[in-house]
Write an enzyme that holds these catalytic residues in place. Structure first.
Site, PDB file in Angstrom:
ATOM      1  N   CYS B  84     -72.744 -41.564 -35.760  1.00 14.30           N
ATOM      2  CA  CYS B  84     -72.236 -40.528 -36.673  1.00 14.30           C
ATOM      3  C   CYS B  84     -73.370 -40.085 -37.587  1.00 14.30           C
ATOM      4  O   CYS B  84     -73.957 -40.902 -38.302  1.00 14.30           O
ATOM      5  CB  CYS B  84     -71.076 -41.084 -37.485  1.00 14.30           C
ATOM      6  SG  CYS B  84     -70.644 -40.061 -38.897  1.00 14.30           S
ATOM      7  N   ILE B  85     -73.664 -38.800 -37.582  1.00 16.34           N
ATOM      8  CA  ILE B  85     -74.834 -38.308 -38.310  1.00 16.34           C
ATOM      9  C   ILE B  85     -74.690 -38.515 -39.821  1.00 16.34           C
ATOM     10  O   ILE B  85     -75.654 -38.876 -40.500  1.00 16.34           O
ATOM     11  CB  ILE B  85     -75.133 -36.825 -37.949  1.00 16.34           C
ATOM     12  CG1 ILE B  85     -76.476 -36.393 -38.548  1.00 16.34           C
ATOM     13  CG2 ILE B  85     -74.005 -35.895 -38.363  1.00 16.34           C
ATOM     14  CD1 ILE B  85     -77.036 -35.123 -37.953  1.00 16.34           C
TER      15      ILE B  85
END
Lengths: 89, 138
Positions: B84-85
Site C-alpha cells: 500500500c503506497i
C-alpha cells in the site's frame, strides 16, 4: 453458513473474547500464534469445532488436549477452502 | 495446473516482521496453499506489513530474513506483491520513482513488490475466492 474464525491473539486480549462472542454453533475456530495458549487453559470453555496450529503449539511447549484438534498448515488451507467465509480476528 | 476444485486466495499482511509473527504464519500458509493445488492472486502489505518490502532489513545471518524469504516465494510462483503506497511512504519504504519525487537519499522497495493504492486491493478482493488477513498482535 459455516464461518471459520481464525484468531491469533492470546486469550487475555479483548479480541479473543469478541471472537468467541461472535461464534455461531456450527462455526469453526482455529487458534494460531499466541491464541494456541487457550488450548492449555483449563478454565477456558472452547467451542466444539476447535483447531490449533501444531507448529504454534510446539513453539510454545503446549499440547492440544482432548477438545482441540491439532492441524498443520495444509490442514489450515483445507479448513479455509471448506468454509463459506473466513474471519481473521 | 489447477483442478476444478482449486481456489484463488488473496493474502493481506498487516503485521510487521520481527515485531509480529504475521509474515511467518502467512508464508507457511502460502506455501501450503500452493502445495494443496490452489493459487494466490495477490499478496498485499498494509500498515506495518509494508516493512516486509524493505530491502534494508538486515537480521543476523542465523535468523530468517523474512523480506528475502517472501520475495523469493513471490518470484518463484509468479505472484504479484503489492505494498500500500500510503502505508509505505509513511514508513520509509520507497521505490525509485517516489525517491525522486520526494528527493530522498535511497529507494528500498524489494523486487517484485509494487507500490499501489487501495483500488488494487478492492479489485482483488472482489475477484478472488478467499481473502485472509495476517494481523499483528493488536
Amino acid at each position: 453458513m459455516k464461518t471459520l474464525h481464525i484468531v491469533n491473539k492470546s486469550p487475555e486480549q479483548a479480541r479473543f473474547g469478541r471472537c468467541l462472542a461472535a461464534f455461531d454453533r456450527d462455526d469453526q475456530l482455529l487458534l494460531t500464534e499466541n491464541a494456541v495458549i487457550a488450548a492449555g487453559v483449563a478454565s477456558l470453555e472452547l467451542p466444539t469445532h476447535c483447531f490449533a496450529l501444531e507448529a504454534d503449539l510446539k513453539a510454545r511447549g503446549l499440547t492440544s488436549g482432548a477438545s482441540v484438534v491439532s492441524i498443520d498448515y495444509n490442514g489450515m488451507v483445507k479448513l479455509t477452502v471448506e468454509a463459506d467465509r473466513v474471519i481473521c480476528w | 495446473m489447477t483442478s476444478p476444485t482449486s481456489l484463488a486466495f488473496t493474502l493481506v499482511i498487516t503485521g510487521a516482521p520481527y515485531s509480529s509473527q504475521a509474515p511467518q504464519t502467512a508464508l507457511s500458509f502460502a506455501q501450503a496453499v500452493i502445495a494443496e493445488g490452489h493459487s494466490i492472486d495477490r499478496v498485499f502489505l498494509y500498515g506495518d506489513g509494508v516493512h516486509l518490502a524493505s530491502a534494508l532489513s538486515t537480521p543476523p545471518s542465523d535468523e530468517t530474513n523474512w523480506s528475502l524469504a517472501w520475495a523469493e516465494f513471490l518470484i518463484e510462483h509468479g505472484i504479484p506483491g503489492v505494498a500500500c503506497i500510503a502505508s509505505a511512504l509513511r514508513r520509509g519504504v520507497l521505490n525509485s520513482e517516489e525517491q525522486q519525487r520526494y528527493e530522498r537519499s535511497a529507494a528500498n522497495l524489494v523486487t517484485p513488490y509494487q507500490l499501489l493504492g487501495l483500488g488494487e486491493w478492492v479489485e482483488s478482493i472482489a475477484s478472488t475466492s478467499k481473502t485472509l488477513y495476517f494481523h499483528g498482535e493488536h
